[in-house]
Design a protein around this motif. Structure first.
Motif, PDB file in Angstrom:
ATOM      1  N   UNK A 271       0.978  -1.237   0.050  1.00  0.00           N
ATOM      2  CA  UNK A 271       0.019  -0.250  -0.018  1.00  0.00           C
ATOM      3  C   UNK A 271       0.798   1.428   0.065  1.00  0.00           C
ATOM      4  N   UNK A 272       2.058   1.470   0.768  1.00  0.00           N
ATOM      5  CA  UNK A 272       2.802   2.277   0.960  1.00  0.00           C
ATOM      6  C   UNK A 272       3.602   2.615  -0.439  1.00  0.00           C
ATOM      7  N   UNK A 273       3.868   1.594  -1.004  1.00  0.00           N
ATOM      8  CA  UNK A 273       4.700   1.637  -2.370  1.00  0.00           C
ATOM      9  C   UNK A 273       3.763   2.301  -3.250  1.00  0.00           C
ATOM     10  N   UNK A 274       2.569   1.570  -3.368  1.00  0.00           N
ATOM     11  CA  UNK A 274       1.669   2.130  -4.346  1.00  0.00           C
ATOM     12  C   UNK A 274       1.261   3.669  -4.243  1.00  0.00           C
ATOM     13  N   UNK A 275       1.309   4.136  -2.952  1.00  0.00           N
ATOM     14  CA  UNK A 275       1.353   5.565  -2.851  1.00  0.00           C
ATOM     15  C   UNK A 275       2.326   6.322  -3.388  1.00  0.00           C
ATOM     16  N   UNK A 276       3.537   5.860  -3.394  1.00  0.00           N
ATOM     17  CA  UNK A 276       4.798   6.675  -3.850  1.00  0.00           C
ATOM     18  C   UNK A 276       4.533   6.597  -5.133  1.00  0.00           C
ATOM     19  N   UNK A 277       4.370   5.269  -5.854  1.00  0.00           N
ATOM     20  CA  UNK A 277       4.136   5.441  -7.337  1.00  0.00           C
ATOM     21  C   UNK A 277       3.026   6.292  -7.660  1.00  0.00           C
ATOM     22  N   UNK A 278       1.859   6.250  -6.893  1.00  0.00           N
ATOM     23  CA  UNK A 278       0.847   7.352  -7.302  1.00  0.00           C
ATOM     24  C   UNK A 278       1.386   8.718  -7.309  1.00  0.00           C
ATOM     25  N   UNK A 279       2.318   9.199  -6.472  1.00  0.00           N
ATOM     26  CA  UNK A 279       2.831  10.413  -6.097  1.00  0.00           C
ATOM     27  C   UNK A 279       3.659  10.859  -7.329  1.00  0.00           C
ATOM     28  N   UNK A 280       4.744   9.828  -7.806  1.00  0.00           N
ATOM     29  CA  UNK A 280       5.328   9.995  -8.973  1.00  0.00           C
ATOM     30  C   UNK A 280       4.605  10.496 -10.320  1.00  0.00           C
ATOM     31  N   UNK A 281       3.309   9.568 -10.380  1.00  0.00           N
ATOM     32  CA  UNK A 281       2.587   9.566 -11.639  1.00  0.00           C
ATOM     33  C   UNK A 281       1.802  10.963 -11.526  1.00  0.00           C
ATOM     34  N   UNK A 282       1.240  11.390 -10.196  1.00  0.00           N
ATOM     35  CA  UNK A 282       0.686  12.683 -10.237  1.00  0.00           C
ATOM     36  C   UNK A 282       1.541  13.897 -10.760  1.00  0.00           C
ATOM     37  N   UNK A 283       2.672  13.644 -10.136  1.00  0.00           N
ATOM     38  CA  UNK A 283       3.676  14.667 -10.613  1.00  0.00           C
ATOM     39  C   UNK A 283       3.847  14.710 -12.070  1.00  0.00           C
TER      40      UNK A 283
ATOM     41  N   UNK B   6      18.610  13.907 -10.206  1.00  0.00           N
ATOM     42  CA  UNK B   6      18.646  14.345  -8.763  1.00  0.00           C
ATOM     43  C   UNK B   6      17.793  13.604  -7.625  1.00  0.00           C
ATOM     44  N   UNK B   7      16.520  13.933  -7.927  1.00  0.00           N
ATOM     45  CA  UNK B   7      15.442  13.322  -7.073  1.00  0.00           C
ATOM     46  C   UNK B   7      15.482  11.777  -7.175  1.00  0.00           C
ATOM     47  N   UNK B   8      15.592  11.098  -8.286  1.00  0.00           N
ATOM     48  CA  UNK B   8      15.451   9.793  -8.419  1.00  0.00           C
ATOM     49  C   UNK B   8      16.535   9.053  -7.598  1.00  0.00           C
TER      50      UNK B   8
ATOM     51  N   UNK C 226       9.389   9.775   0.794  1.00  0.00           N
ATOM     52  CA  UNK C 226       9.472   9.082  -0.280  1.00  0.00           C
ATOM     53  C   UNK C 226       8.629   9.715  -1.418  1.00  0.00           C
ATOM     54  N   UNK C 227       7.358   9.991  -0.803  1.00  0.00           N
ATOM     55  CA  UNK C 227       6.266  10.512  -1.955  1.00  0.00           C
ATOM     56  C   UNK C 227       6.528  11.843  -2.352  1.00  0.00           C
ATOM     57  N   UNK C 228       7.280  12.844  -1.418  1.00  0.00           N
ATOM     58  CA  UNK C 228       7.532  14.069  -1.859  1.00  0.00           C
ATOM     59  C   UNK C 228       8.629  14.161  -2.956  1.00  0.00           C
ATOM     60  N   UNK C 229       9.632  13.153  -2.716  1.00  0.00           N
ATOM     61  CA  UNK C 229      10.544  13.285  -3.805  1.00  0.00           C
ATOM     62  C   UNK C 229      10.223  12.569  -5.076  1.00  0.00           C
ATOM     63  N   UNK C 230       9.386  11.525  -4.984  1.00  0.00           N
ATOM     64  CA  UNK C 230       8.689  11.089  -6.283  1.00  0.00           C
ATOM     65  C   UNK C 230       7.731  12.056  -6.899  1.00  0.00           C
ATOM     66  N   UNK C 231       7.125  12.716  -6.149  1.00  0.00           N
ATOM     67  CA  UNK C 231       6.464  13.901  -6.847  1.00  0.00           C
ATOM     68  C   UNK C 231       7.126  14.756  -7.598  1.00  0.00           C
ATOM     69  N   UNK C 232       8.395  15.356  -7.013  1.00  0.00           N
ATOM     70  CA  UNK C 232       9.021  16.099  -7.613  1.00  0.00           C
ATOM     71  C   UNK C 232       9.799  15.555  -8.847  1.00  0.00           C
ATOM     72  N   UNK C 233      10.181  14.354  -8.718  1.00  0.00           N
ATOM     73  CA  UNK C 233      10.738  13.421  -9.842  1.00  0.00           C
ATOM     74  C   UNK C 233       9.690  13.474 -11.093  1.00  0.00           C
ATOM     75  N   UNK C 234       8.457  13.222 -10.630  1.00  0.00           N
ATOM     76  CA  UNK C 234       7.333  13.055 -11.684  1.00  0.00           C
ATOM     77  C   UNK C 234       6.998  14.547 -12.241  1.00  0.00           C
ATOM     78  N   UNK C 235       7.295  15.797 -11.609  1.00  0.00           N
ATOM     79  CA  UNK C 235       7.099  16.970 -12.156  1.00  0.00           C
ATOM     80  C   UNK C 235       8.277  17.324 -13.073  1.00  0.00           C
ATOM     81  N   UNK C 236       9.372  16.783 -13.054  1.00  0.00           N
ATOM     82  CA  UNK C 236      10.421  16.989 -13.631  1.00  0.00           C
ATOM     83  C   UNK C 236      10.673  15.891 -14.710  1.00  0.00           C
TER      84      UNK C 236
END
Length: 402
Positions: free
Chosen positions: A46-58, A88-90, A103-113
């Motif tokens: 579940x936690x891993x899915x949330x991190x993936x979701x953050x990256x995808x949302x970004x 850098x974020x990855x 992890x979610x915050x960094x995944x979000x930034x990596x997604x945005x970039x």
């Protein structure tokens, strides 16, 4: 196949396809690499899915914006900036231990970039080939990109299980640097200039084919993301079974794209291809054996690359050239939102019902992905005998009287 051979002989086509494939290859690795790494650190899918979701949302939020920026600042500047931030974020996700919100915050930034390589290359293609070659080129590209999904999961699973999950992510980062530099240095990136769009951002979604492609892409990739999580949960991350099954799934897509790419695109094309995907996934619910899952998912994969090729073609034929990058950005956004919701739904259902829950989610996404183009047939352009090139931009010309 002779048509593809002559296409690849066109100046620059083989090189730009190869460069963009390598540049995008890490994104066939990172979802699974994040899933394995975060699950190992936290012990929760579940936690891993949330991190993936953050990256995808970004990625979803950035897609139309960074694509539009390429028409303002040029492709190369936007690609370099996003590449540096993403790497850098990855890398930080791999090397720094932190709680799930970190992890979610960094995944979000990596997604945005995430570098907008896909919108860039889809915009470049119409300037490299004639109108008759464009639809086959989209099909070849959609098929070739399955190499990413064939090899990416296998390489990630092998490195993550045999060396370490952190190295699974770091390997993707290294390939990102090399592939990004290769693509950015390609002559076409500086040669093709995207005109500045005169429309407000988001206006391109008012074109029904673009909206149809965005919604169906969202559902298709949502199904694939849920399926990926389900396969990993079925076999765990102690061996190569998960990576091999996912690789065979993508091999089916590669085969389907090459076999069906020459078929003219009629108004039922998208619904037919999505029905193949749904049927294969629905049958896979009843199996947990690696061999049987490989067979059913190979069948499901046969419809994926052909469906993507249809999405690219109907968008290209429906918008002005100045709007193509943003249109593909929105299509990519739809796909990434689908990946986010598919991963999150699969992760939650795995925690509650076991691996089969993810297959339920994948089948539901795929069924809706068939239903939408079936009901929205009137929005689907009939490209049989038509040019799939973007609509030329026109502007007033001053005439001086003598």
């Amino acid at each position: 196949m002779s048509g593809y051979s002559s296409l690849l002989k066109t100046s620059g086509v083989a090189r730009i396809i190869a460069a963009q494939l390598v540049a995008r290859f890490p994104f066939g690795m990172l979802s699974l690499a994040f899933l394995l790494h975060v699950e190992q650190v936290t012990g929760s899918y579940g936690a891993a899915g949330l991190v993936l979701a953050a990256a995808s949302v970004g990625q979803a939020a950035a897609g139309p914006l960074t694509s539009r920026w390429m028409g303002v600042w040029g492709m190369r500047r936007v690609l370099v900036l996003t590449l540096v931030v993403c790497v850098v974020t990855v890398t930080a996700i791999a090397l720094v231990d932190m709680p799930v919100p970190g992890y979610m915050a960094l995944a979000l930034v990596s997604g945005l970039a995430t570098p907008p390589i896909q919108p860039a290359v889809r915009t470049i293609y119409p300037k490299m080939v004639n109108s008759k070659q464009l639809t086959p080129l989209f099909s070849l590209d959609a098929s070739a990109q399955e190499i990413i999904w064939v090899l990416g999961p296998v390489i990630t699973t092998f490195i993550s299980t045999q060396v370490g999950t952190d190295w699974g992510i770091l390997t993707a980062a290294l390939i990102m640097v090399f592939g990004g530099a290769w693509f950015i240095s390609s002559p076409e990136v500086s040669r093709v200039r995207i005109p500045r769009s005169r429309r407000k951002i988001g206006q391109v979604l008012k074109r029904p084919p673009v909206l149809l492609a965005t919604v169906v892409g969202f559902l298709l990739i949502g199904a694939c993301a849920a399926l990926e999580a389900g396969v990993v949960a079925t076999f765990g991350h102690e061996g190569l079974d998960a990576g091999i099954v996912l690789g065979i799934f993508s091999l089916g897509s590669l085969a389907g794209g090459l076999a069906l790419g020459h078929i003219p695109i009629g108004p039922w094309a998208l619904a037919r291809r999505m029905f193949i995907v749904f049927t294969g996934i629905a049958v896979s619910i009843f199996f947990s054996d690696a061999l049987l899952l490989s067979i059913t998912l190979f069948v499901a994969g046969i419809g994926i690359a052909p469906a993507l090729a249809v999405l690219f073609a109907i968008v290209s034929a429906s918008v002005k050239f100045s709007d193509t990058a943003e249109a593909y950005g929105w299509v990519g956004t739809g796909q990434l939102i689908g990946a986010a919701l598919g991963s999150a739904a699969a992760g939650l259902l795995i925690d509650q019902n076991g691996a089969v829950g993810a297959f339920w989610a994948a089948a539901a996404f795929a069924f809706l992905g068939f239903l939408v183009p079936l009901l929205g047939k009137r929005w689907h352009p009939d490209l049989r005998g038509r040019d799939a090139s973007p609509i030329p931009d026109t502007e007033p010309i001053q005439v001086h009287s003598v």
